[in-house]
Design an enzyme around this catalytic site. Structure first.
Site, mmCIF file in Angstrom:
data_model
loop_
_atom_site.group_PDB
_atom_site.id
_atom_site.type_symbol
_atom_site.label_atom_id
_atom_site.label_comp_id
_atom_site.label_asym_id
_atom_site.label_seq_id
_atom_site.Cartn_x
_atom_site.Cartn_y
_atom_site.Cartn_z
ATOM 1 N N LYS A 263 30.074 25.041 -34.946
ATOM 2 C CA LYS A 263 30.553 26.295 -34.360
ATOM 3 C C LYS A 263 30.543 26.125 -32.851
ATOM 4 O O LYS A 263 29.510 25.856 -32.253
ATOM 5 C CB LYS A 263 29.640 27.458 -34.771
ATOM 6 C CG LYS A 263 29.857 28.742 -33.954
ATOM 7 C CD LYS A 263 28.964 29.900 -34.427
ATOM 8 C CE LYS A 263 29.055 31.093 -33.466
ATOM 9 N NZ LYS A 263 28.202 32.239 -33.886
ATOM 10 N N ASP A 268 29.963 34.307 -26.625
ATOM 11 C CA ASP A 268 30.075 35.331 -27.664
ATOM 12 C C ASP A 268 29.652 36.689 -27.110
ATOM 13 O O ASP A 268 28.474 37.007 -27.062
ATOM 14 C CB ASP A 268 29.201 34.945 -28.863
ATOM 15 C CG ASP A 268 29.289 35.973 -29.990
ATOM 16 O OD1 ASP A 268 30.194 36.839 -29.945
ATOM 17 O OD2 ASP A 268 28.456 35.896 -30.921
ATOM 18 N N LYS A 275 28.244 43.269 -27.920
ATOM 19 C CA LYS A 275 26.786 43.136 -27.905
ATOM 20 C C LYS A 275 26.197 43.950 -26.764
ATOM 21 O O LYS A 275 26.869 44.188 -25.762
ATOM 22 C CB LYS A 275 26.406 41.660 -27.681
ATOM 23 C CG LYS A 275 26.654 40.741 -28.853
ATOM 24 C CD LYS A 275 26.240 39.312 -28.516
ATOM 25 C CE LYS A 275 26.499 38.363 -29.661
ATOM 26 N NZ LYS A 275 25.748 38.645 -30.883
ATOM 27 N N ASP A 286 26.250 29.668 -27.644
ATOM 28 C CA ASP A 286 26.758 29.903 -29.002
ATOM 29 C C ASP A 286 27.701 28.770 -29.445
ATOM 30 O O ASP A 286 28.292 28.822 -30.523
ATOM 31 C CB ASP A 286 27.459 31.265 -29.065
ATOM 32 C CG ASP A 286 27.409 31.881 -30.455
ATOM 33 O OD1 ASP A 286 26.525 31.475 -31.258
ATOM 34 O OD2 ASP A 286 28.242 32.759 -30.747
ATOM 35 N N GLU A 347 31.690 36.374 -35.815
ATOM 36 C CA GLU A 347 32.870 35.556 -35.533
ATOM 37 C C GLU A 347 32.687 34.092 -35.903
ATOM 38 O O GLU A 347 33.663 33.400 -36.186
ATOM 39 C CB GLU A 347 33.239 35.681 -34.047
ATOM 40 C CG GLU A 347 32.498 34.740 -33.086
ATOM 41 C CD GLU A 347 31.007 34.980 -33.019
ATOM 42 O OE1 GLU A 347 30.558 36.075 -33.420
ATOM 43 O OE2 GLU A 347 30.269 34.078 -32.578
ATOM 44 N N ARG A 349 31.462 32.620 -38.490
ATOM 45 C CA ARG A 349 31.886 32.308 -39.853
ATOM 46 C C ARG A 349 33.408 32.276 -39.969
ATOM 47 O O ARG A 349 33.963 31.535 -40.778
ATOM 48 C CB ARG A 349 31.252 33.311 -40.834
ATOM 49 C CG ARG A 349 31.696 34.731 -40.647
ATOM 50 C CD ARG A 349 30.744 35.749 -41.287
ATOM 51 N NE ARG A 349 29.509 35.909 -40.523
ATOM 52 C CZ ARG A 349 28.508 36.717 -40.870
ATOM 53 N NH1 ARG A 349 28.581 37.438 -41.977
ATOM 54 N NH2 ARG A 349 27.419 36.810 -40.124
HETATM 55 N N1 BES Z 1 26.056 34.095 -32.188
HETATM 56 C C1 BES Z 1 25.534 35.181 -32.936
HETATM 57 C C2 BES Z 1 24.196 34.846 -33.597
HETATM 58 C C3 BES Z 1 23.042 34.609 -32.669
HETATM 59 C C4 BES Z 1 22.183 35.627 -32.329
HETATM 60 C C5 BES Z 1 22.787 33.347 -32.174
HETATM 61 C C6 BES Z 1 21.112 35.403 -31.502
HETATM 62 C C7 BES Z 1 21.707 33.113 -31.342
HETATM 63 C C8 BES Z 1 20.862 34.140 -31.005
HETATM 64 C C9 BES Z 1 26.518 35.564 -34.039
HETATM 65 O O1 BES Z 1 27.853 35.391 -33.737
HETATM 66 C C10 BES Z 1 26.324 37.026 -34.271
HETATM 67 O O2 BES Z 1 26.600 37.781 -33.406
HETATM 68 N N2 BES Z 1 25.847 37.362 -35.467
HETATM 69 C C11 BES Z 1 25.605 38.708 -35.810
HETATM 70 C C12 BES Z 1 26.140 38.935 -37.210
HETATM 71 C C13 BES Z 1 26.203 40.376 -37.609
HETATM 72 C C14 BES Z 1 27.259 41.101 -36.818
HETATM 73 C C15 BES Z 1 26.520 40.459 -39.076
HETATM 74 C C16 BES Z 1 24.109 38.954 -35.737
HETATM 75 O O3 BES Z 1 23.348 38.041 -36.067
HETATM 76 O O4 BES Z 1 23.702 40.021 -35.311
HETATM 77 ZN ZN ZN Z 2 28.265 33.955 -32.325
HETATM 78 MN MN MN Z 3 28.700 37.043 -32.715
#
Ligand code: BES
Ligand code: ZN
Ligand code: MN
Length: 498
Positions: A263, A268, A275, A286, A347, A349
């Site tokens: 990825k 992000d 966020k 990310d 995103e 996935r």
């Molecule tokens: N890149 C993030 C996951 C992440 C969070 C990586 C903290 C490193 C530290 C990913 O794209 C994301 O935002 N995931 C969401 C998924 C949710 C919207 C279902 C998450 O983990 O909150």
């Molecule tokens: Zn992400």
């Molecule tokens: Mn994300």
């Protein structure tokens, strides 16, 4: 810091490091030095809490009758428990200690210890740990004062059969090159590393003998990568897909490769499902999964691994804008499966869906392993110690767990299953990109990926909790860890080289 190997001899300048086993049992070199200094080492031990436990260090300053700056006693612990990892951690701890002490030059005497690996192997691993710990990302610190910089310039490792030590270090040194490449990429901010520049970095791997191909937006459109392109459409920075092939198999360059996928979300923001501001700067890393895949390719090529391996990294920036995708949008992935995008922050996935499908379709690989900073939920579940492992193949899972253990990058297996899979069924499309609630967030994310692997043996490493570290560890200074490079290099070396 320059690292070299030589046959044992008492050095004439700088610090000298000798080993002490548990219960303050001096190694031969330590005992010899104790004699030459009128018993000062044993007296120093008696006057301290040092007992020779692993990773313990005790510095004794400037013996009057020797031209050295200091003698450092290094705890080796129990002789029978000395192994590659312990030597690496000792090397790392030593470098940190010597830099903190303002030392510039050190020589480490490695003795033969009964029950421990041969001195040459111990020496190579100590040097490897020292190099791994010496990593710094200080490209943008233009006003560093001398006292803020590491002082160590030269480390000499002294062991019988220095030539053998040097030979086994050469291989480890190439892996460290891969680790450093990953750490550099992951540390860079998102104004410097974005899809085009990260693809350019992949191109540099051609210098190491890797074949590199970059797909641009137009090509990805033609391939029907609607999931990846949907994420990219909000950004002014166009997406890229980098494909890196290392053909090292001694028998056939066309044998089915091992595939590693990453990825590569270079930043992000969450997109329209934006966020919170606090901590958003972390999302520059990310692209950690992509960084690991690129570092791994460098390591494999650097040490001329006898394997065919392909690395694929999906590079996009996830931004909110007038062109960004909206919650509720439905996209069609390259596989033909449709996805209802209920949360634009899920995103990673979406990006991997198209990269996984493309990979199995084009390369028919022996197996696929993807790495992704995919979910915050994996941090809730496992903290920062283990990465989450998901797999559809038992042997692959076992091999990865064993490799993680061997190099100190542990994986913890998480479940997959039909009941979880149902959570991402959608009323409007073939699937949605988030589960019903927050429950099992890392698992539903993995289930989503599994819908794009077809029948290929596959493993997914959720490295959200292990890609970046807030504290120093023996061989990993705080910051970008490159967690996964050493693990996968070892995994390849153990099972797949011809
Ligand atoms: N890149 C993030 C996951 C992440 C969070 C990586 C903290 C490193 C530290 C990913 O794209 C994301 O935002 N995931 C969401 C998924 C949710 C919207 C279902 C998450 O983990 O909150
Ligand atoms: Zn992400
Ligand atoms: Mn994300």
């Amino acid at each position: 810091m320059k690292i070299s190997f030589a046959e044992p001899a008492l050095p004439k300048t700088g610090a000298v490091v000798v080993g002490v086993l548990e219960e303050s049992k001096l190694t031969e070199s330590a005992a010899d030095l104790d004699k030459r200094t009128g018993g000062s080492l044993r007296r120093a031990i008696a006057a301290s809490r040092f007992t020779g436990k692993k990773d313990e260090l005790l510095a004794v300053l400037a013996p009057a009758n020797l031209p050295l700056s200091r003698i450092v006693l290094a705890g080796l612990g129990k002789a029978s428990a000395i192994d590659a990892m312990r030597m690496q951690s000792l090397g790392g701890g030593l470098v940190a200690h010597l830099n903190a002490a303002g030392e510039t030059e050190a020589a480490v005497l490695i003795d033969a210890v009964e029950g421990a690996p041969p001195p040459a192997e111990c020496a190579a691993n100590l040097a490897y740990g020292a190099r791994l710990r010496s990593y710094r990302f200080d490209r943008y610190r233009t006003k560093q004062k001398p006292e803020q910089k590491p002082t160590m310039t030269r480390l000499t490792v002294l062991a019988a059969d220095a030539a053998a030590a040097k030979r086994s270090y050469q291989r480890l040194d190439k892996v460290a090159d891969g680790v450093f490449f990953t750490r550099d990429l992951v540390s860079e901010p998102a104004n410097i590393i974005y899809p085009e520049t990260l693809a350019e970095q992949a191109k540099h791997l051609e210098d190491d003998g890797v074949e590199v191909e970059i797909l641009d937006e137009k090509k990805m459109k033609k391939l029907g990568m609607g999931a990846l392109l949907g994420v990219a459409q909000g950004s002014a920075r166009p997406p890229r897909l980098a494909i890196m092939q290392w053909k090292g198999d001694a028998r056939s360059k066309s044998a089915a490769p091992l595939a590693f996928l990453g990825k590569g979300v270079t930043f992000d923001t969450g997109g329209i499902s934006i966020k919170p501001a606090a901590g958003m700067e972390d999302m520059k890393w990310d692209m950690g999964g992509a960084g690991v895949v690129m570092g791994l390719m460098k390591a494999l090529a650097g040490r001329k691994a006898k394997v065919n391996a392909v690395g694929l990294v999906g590079l996009v920036e996830n931004m909110p804008s007038g062109t960004a995708q909206r919650p509720g949008d439905i996209v069609t992935s390259m596989s033909g499966q449709t996805i209802e995008v209920l949360n634009t922050d899920a995103e990673g996935r979406l990006v991997l869906a198209d990269v996984l499908w493309y990979c199995q379709d084009r390369f028919k690989p022996r197996l696929m392993i993807d790495l992704a900073t995919l979910t915050g939920a994996i941090i809730v579940a496992l903290g920062h110690e283990n990465a989450g492992l998901f797999a559809n193949d038992e042997e692959l899972a076992e091999r990865l767990i064993a490799a993680g253990k061997a190099v100190g990058e542990p994986l913890w297996r998480m479940p997959l299953g039909e009941a979880y899979d149902r959570e991402i069924d959608s009323d409007a499309a073939d699937m949605k990109n988030i589960g019903g609630g927050r429950a099992g967030g890392s698992i539903t994310a993995a289930q989503f990926l599994q819908r794009f692997v077809n029948k290929t043996p596959w493993a997914h490493l959720d490295i959200a909790g292990t890609t970046w570290s807030k504290k120093d560890a023996p061989t990993v200074p705080k910051g970008a860890t490159a967690f996964g490079v050493r693990l996968l290099d070892h995994f390849v070396a153990q099972h797949y080289e011809s």
